[in-house]
Write a protein that holds these residues in place. Structure first.
Motif, PDB file in Angstrom:
ATOM      1  N   LEU A  58      18.919   1.991  39.948  1.00 25.34           N
ATOM      2  CA  LEU A  58      19.257   1.127  38.819  1.00 25.34           C
ATOM      3  C   LEU A  58      19.904   1.891  37.671  1.00 25.34           C
ATOM      4  O   LEU A  58      20.643   1.309  36.869  1.00 25.34           O
ATOM      5  CB  LEU A  58      17.996   0.423  38.296  1.00 25.34           C
ATOM      6  CG  LEU A  58      17.393  -0.679  39.175  1.00 25.34           C
ATOM      7  CD1 LEU A  58      16.077  -1.155  38.588  1.00 25.34           C
ATOM      8  CD2 LEU A  58      18.373  -1.852  39.295  1.00 25.34           C
ATOM      9  N   LEU A  59      19.635   3.172  37.574  1.00 28.00           N
ATOM     10  CA  LEU A  59      20.086   3.944  36.410  1.00 28.00           C
ATOM     11  C   LEU A  59      21.578   3.812  36.104  1.00 28.00           C
ATOM     12  O   LEU A  59      21.956   3.585  34.956  1.00 28.00           O
ATOM     13  CB  LEU A  59      19.727   5.421  36.599  1.00 28.00           C
ATOM     14  CG  LEU A  59      18.378   5.867  36.035  1.00 28.00           C
ATOM     15  CD1 LEU A  59      18.129   7.321  36.388  1.00 28.00           C
ATOM     16  CD2 LEU A  59      18.340   5.689  34.522  1.00 28.00           C
ATOM     17  N   PRO A  60      22.470   3.963  37.109  1.00 27.26           N
ATOM     18  CA  PRO A  60      23.900   3.911  36.778  1.00 27.26           C
ATOM     19  C   PRO A  60      24.356   2.574  36.203  1.00 27.26           C
ATOM     20  O   PRO A  60      25.396   2.519  35.548  1.00 27.26           O
ATOM     21  CB  PRO A  60      24.577   4.175  38.138  1.00 27.26           C
ATOM     22  CG  PRO A  60      23.547   4.893  38.941  1.00 27.26           C
ATOM     23  CD  PRO A  60      22.247   4.300  38.527  1.00 27.26           C
ATOM     24  N   ALA A  61      23.590   1.505  36.444  1.00 27.65           N
ATOM     25  CA  ALA A  61      24.006   0.187  35.967  1.00 27.65           C
ATOM     26  C   ALA A  61      23.532  -0.097  34.542  1.00 27.65           C
ATOM     27  O   ALA A  61      23.812  -1.155  33.987  1.00 27.65           O
ATOM     28  CB  ALA A  61      23.471  -0.904  36.902  1.00 27.65           C
ATOM     29  N   THR A  62      22.801   0.842  33.930  1.00 21.65           N
ATOM     30  CA  THR A  62      22.291   0.624  32.580  1.00 21.65           C
ATOM     31  C   THR A  62      23.302   1.091  31.545  1.00 21.65           C
ATOM     32  O   THR A  62      24.288   1.761  31.866  1.00 21.65           O
ATOM     33  CB  THR A  62      20.966   1.381  32.377  1.00 21.65           C
ATOM     34  OG1 THR A  62      21.237   2.785  32.447  1.00 21.65           O
ATOM     35  CG2 THR A  62      19.949   1.000  33.439  1.00 21.65           C
ATOM     36  N   ALA A  63      23.028   0.739  30.303  1.00 18.90           N
ATOM     37  CA  ALA A  63      23.905   1.157  29.202  1.00 18.90           C
ATOM     38  C   ALA A  63      23.361   2.405  28.514  1.00 18.90           C
ATOM     39  O   ALA A  63      23.749   2.710  27.384  1.00 18.90           O
ATOM     40  CB  ALA A  63      24.032   0.005  28.188  1.00 18.90           C
TER      41      ALA A  63
END
Length: 944
Positions: free
Chosen positions: A54-59
């Motif tokens: 999920l990390l890469p999809a966060t801001a």
């Protein structure tokens, strides 16, 4: 983030996480994964893996993302440690630690030191473990984290107790003198553990059990399951020492109930071995051996740990009970090695006591006596009363069996009674300790032999009472029940294991067969893909195989631009139709192709929503997608993607196939690009070589024209002067007949010389025009070999004469060829240039020759030779290779003979060979009189 959280906090996170989806889960998912790492290790690992995806999809910013990733990696590392995979755990923790340190996260560094400490301890490297705990406290101190400091100190204190109890209490006693309940429960668990171990080393086994019960409760409350299991084992161990076997077995059962579901080898092995020792004390020797063997098998990967040494001591005691003294000696010697490595005095005393006992019955009394005295000294030095009693009993047994000198200061009738009474005196200091019946039996036996039957009778009664108390029917029944339960569970587990093994083998055989077929097919595909040197052909081959092997509603290849700022769709197919060109910025935050290239890792979208996939112009929305970077070493060429309209289209097998195709594709595309660059370079170099040759030709012709034209100018100017003199005589005193005759003779001679010079210049110009036209085109025509040979050599003569060399021509007349005179002349010129550059020394005059003969119908053999120094044997195999030269930077380009070889073998349709020795070099051309037909448009462009 706290190091440990209580159950209520974890329950709140669990409830709050349920309705969340996508990146919104991350803020709760990270602490939940962290605090479930021992409560439910499997689920903690799943949550950690989800968080990393999920990390890469966060801001979040880059630093914050890296901190979270490192924290989740620690969850993976702890799972590996608990599973006994110490090397893998150490590798994961080390990577996370480096990341945390680089970002200045002192709490994270402290937690990494904590894990590194326990990995070292399970390896048997206690000193290193203690150093890591010190580093943990130091890192936590950087941010004032009192909880982590206290946990590190308490853990270090409990290990210090095993090394040197008095020194440990001097250092840590005041630090943990306050009531442990005043601390956070996570810290309390470790302080209770320290106090429990210190109390047991002081032989206060009842007090130790009470401390461990508190440790057990607070550890469970804060999710420290391994600590709770260890505490339950230690409670049972203390009850065993107090000979309360019923209570001991209850706590051992609790520890086993906690440990079995985890699958953690260290915890399960410790439970089994301590249960085995209790069984041994109850006389259940068969059950003891069964449990011990299972424990040792489980603990083998952790053979450096304290638990393994403990199991060896129990194995030795079992061998003594079975009168197998050789096996006992071996077990205690192995334990001694581990005890000395661990530097833990309690184990050192037990190992030497056990060896003394075995040596006594192996009829080696002197060795036994020395070893027993050493065991007594170690136990007394640590105030370990139980070990002290055991060592004294062995001393009494050695003196009973062997006639040895009495000890100094003996107070009883004999040495055996002396040491037995010392053991009784030491045992009286153990609170709640029930003397074992065999100790009273030994006293009774010795009193009877000494004739003191009253004391012998009292000892016998005491032995019976102790035996009845220790071996109560309730404890015996519980031991039998536990043995039956264990055997049933073991049989069930073994049956299930065999069924799972059979199913696994069948599945593995099927997978191996599929994998073998897949690998064979992929190997053939790889050969087909990488054989192409054209990017378009590579695209088509990749598309054909992707469509055959995978669900591919969309297949596309993106390639990087020269600067690496964008990726452009070089090839794309969707539902059978070509996709238009499309360019994406590499820093695009939503495009998976750009992210795949940035991060240089595979991206798999299992089930996408509208916001999960960046929709490129002209393409349809797909549900699942796989992106793999095209890498050649460290260079990224681009990205390949395959997408499908249904969810979860690509399992592990499909991803493996696609990765393999991407690897082949990257190699093929890199080869195609390298081949294109090579062709461009060759074309440019050949053009430069042709221009250089033409320039050399022009310079030679200019030099050749200077002589006849200069002579003609000189003669013409001289004739003009004589004409003026004649005119002056005519207009003056008069012209004599002899003067007119002299003038006419000079004019006739001048006329002949001027005509000869200008004719020579005209012939040279015509030759130059023909050679120049021939060299700049591949015009095919019928020509005379002798004429073309003379014309080519004429253009080179200035260089030959300037170098003080000469060239001979022996080409018969009337050899007519229907071929390409320009390329043929280029070959001869290259031979001359090669000879001038390589064949002769600077101060040496040389000879070259050109000869021709007609050995057979429709063929001519042309030889060009020199009497120079020859070609070195090690260079002979490479002289026709492009760019090979021994005069790099000295006039040699390495293309002359390569071009000559290509002209002769392809355009002229002949063969070329070379023979060289110290006497010179000879090139032989075997040419057809009529050259084969060729498409020459492309080649003409090179020469034009």
């Amino acid at each position: 983030m706290d190091m440990f959280a209580v159950d209520d906090e974890v329950a709140q996170w669990e409830a709050a996480l349920l309705p969340l989806r996508g990146p919104a889960r991350l803020p709760l998912l990270v602490p939940l994964a962290w605090h479930l790492r021992q409560r439910d290790t499997g689920r903690a690992v799943e949550l950690a893996s989800e968080g990393l995806q999920l990390l890469p999809a966060t801001a979040l910013g880059p630093d914050e993302m890296q901190l979270i990733a490192a924290r989740l990696q620690l969850v993976h590392g702890e799972a590996r440690w608990l599973a006994g995979e110490l090397d893998a755990a150490a590798c994961i923790v080390e990577q996370a630690y480096q990341q945390l340190c680089s970002l200045g996260d002192h709490q994270g560094c402290a937690d990494a030191h904590w894990l590194r400490a326990w990995i070292a301890i399970d390896r048997g490297e206690h000193r290193r473990g203690e150093d890591e705990l010190e580093l943990m406290a130091s890192a936590a101190g950087q941010v004032g984290d009192d909880q982590r400091i206290a946990v590190a100190d308490a853990a270090n204190a409990r290990w210090a107790v095993l090394h040197d109890l008095p020194a440990a209490e001097r250092r840590w006693g005041q630090r943990f003198a306050a009531d442990p309940q005043s601390h956070h429960p996570a810290v309390s668990a470790w302080i209770y553990d320290y106090h429990g171990l210190a109390a047991s080393q002081h032989s206060d086994y009842g007090g130790a059990a009470r401390y461990y019960i508190h440790c057990y409760e607070t550890a469970l409350e804060t999710g420290q399951l391994r600590v709770a299991i260890t505490a339950a084992i230690n409670i049972g161990l203390n009850f065993t020492i107090l000979n309360d076997h019923h209570s001991a077995l209850e706590w051992m059962q609790s520890a086993l109930d906690l440990a079995r579901p985890t699958g953690w080898p260290r915890s399960i092995g410790a439970c089994l071995m301590h249960t085995a020792d209790t069984m041994r004390r109850l006389g259940r020797l068969d059950a003891t051996e069964e449990l011990l063997q299972e424990a040792l098998q489980i603990l083998t990967p952790l053979s450096g740990a304290r638990s393994y040494a403990n199991a060896l001591s129990y194995l030795g005691d079992l061998a003594l009970d079975k009168n197998d003294y050789g096996a006992a000696l071996d077990a205690f010697r192995r334990m001694e090695q581990r005890a000395d490595a661990l530097q833990q005095a309690d184990f050192q005393s037990i190992a030497r006591r056990g060896q003394a006992h075995a040596l006594c019955y192996l009829e080696r009394p002197q060795e036994a006596l020395q070893m027993a005295h050493h065991a007594v000294e170690l136990a007394a030095g640590q105030s370990n009363l139980v070990n002290h009693v055991a060592a004294l009993r062995v001393l009494s047994e050695i003196h009973r069996r062997h006639p040895l000198p009495p000890p100094a200061g003996m107070t009883e009738q004999n040495a055996t009674l002396h040491y037995l009474h010392q053991a009784l005196e030491v045992a009286s200091g153990i609170n709640g300790y029930t003397l074992p019946g065999d100790l009273h039996d030994a006293l009774g036996r010795e009193y009877a032999q000494a004739g003191d039957y009253a004391k012998a009778y009292q000892s016998a009664q005491a032995a019976a009472a102790a035996r009845e108390k220790i071996h109560s029917q309730e404890a015996t029944n519980r031991a039998i029940a536990m043995q039956v339960h264990h055997q049933t569970e073991h049989a069930r587990a073994e049956g299930m294991h065999h069924r799972e093994l059979a199913a696994s083998e069948a599945h593995r055989a099927e997978i191996l067969q599929q994998t073998s077929a897949t690998l064979e097919r992929l190997s053939a595909i790889g050969q087909e893909i990488t054989i192409h040197l054209d990017a378009g052909a590579v695209f088509q081959a990749l598309n054909r195989h992707v469509q055959a092997l995978l669900a591919a509603d969309t297949f596309a290849i993106y390639l990087c631009d020269a600067g690496g700022d964008t990726v452009s769709r070089a090839f794309g197919i969707e539902n059978g139709r070509a996709l238009p060109a499309n360019t994406i910025a590499v820093d695009n935050p939503r495009a998976n192709s750009a992210r795949c290239l940035r991060e240089r890792r595979e991206i798999y979208v299992k089930e996408a929503g509208p916001d999960d996939i960046f929709l490129a112009p002209g393409s349809q929305l797909m549900v699942s997608a796989l992106y793999v970077p095209l890498l050649v070493g460290e260079r990224a060429l681009g990205v390949m993607t395959v997408q499908a309209r249904h969810a979860r289209a690509y399992g592990e097998r499909e991803r493996l196939i696609f990765r393999t195709l991407c690897a082949y594709g990257a190699i093929a595309l890199d080869n195609a690009d390298a081949y294109r660059q090579l062709q461009d370079a060759q074309t440019q170099l050949v053009s430069q070589e042709k221009l250089a040759a033409l320039g050399s030709l022009m310079a030679g012709v200019a030099h050749e024209l200077n002589t006849p034209i200069g002579n003609s100018l000189l003669i013409a100017s001289t004739l003009a002067q004589k004409t003026e003199e004649l005119e002056a005589q005519v207009n003056g005193p008069g012209l004599r007949r002899s003067e007119l005759a002299g003038y006419l003779a000079d004019a006739r001679k001048a006329h002949e010389l001027v005509m000869r010079g200008l004719t020579s210049a005209a012939d040279l110009v015509n030759s130059f025009k023909q050679v120049a036209v021939d060299r700049t085109t591949e015009q095919r025509r019928v020509f005379q070999l002798q004429q073309v040979s003379h014309e080519v050599i004429a253009t080179m003569m200035n260089r030959v004469r300037a170098a003080n060399h000469r060239i001979e021509i022996d080409v018969p007349e009337l050899i007519s060829m229907d071929s390409y005179p320009g390329p043929f002349g280029q070959v001869i010129a290259n031979f001359i240039n090669n000879a001038l550059l390589h064949a002769f020394g600077r101060d040496r005059s040389g000879t070259m020759w050109l000869r021709a003969a007609l050995p057979a119908d429709n063929r001519v053999v042309v030889t060009f030779g020199d009497n120079g120094g020859g070609i070195a044997p090690e260079h002979m195999s490479r002289i026709f290779d492009p760019f090979f030269t021994t005069k790099l930077g000295q006039g040699g380009s390495g293309l002359g003979l390569s071009i000559s070889y290509n002209i002769v073998t392809s355009l002229l349709g002949g063969h070329i060979s070379v023979h060289s020795s110290r006497d010179g070099t000879v090139f032989t051309l075997d040419l057809p009189l009529t050259a084969p037909e060729h498409q020459i448009a492309a080649a003409t462009q090179i020469y034009n």
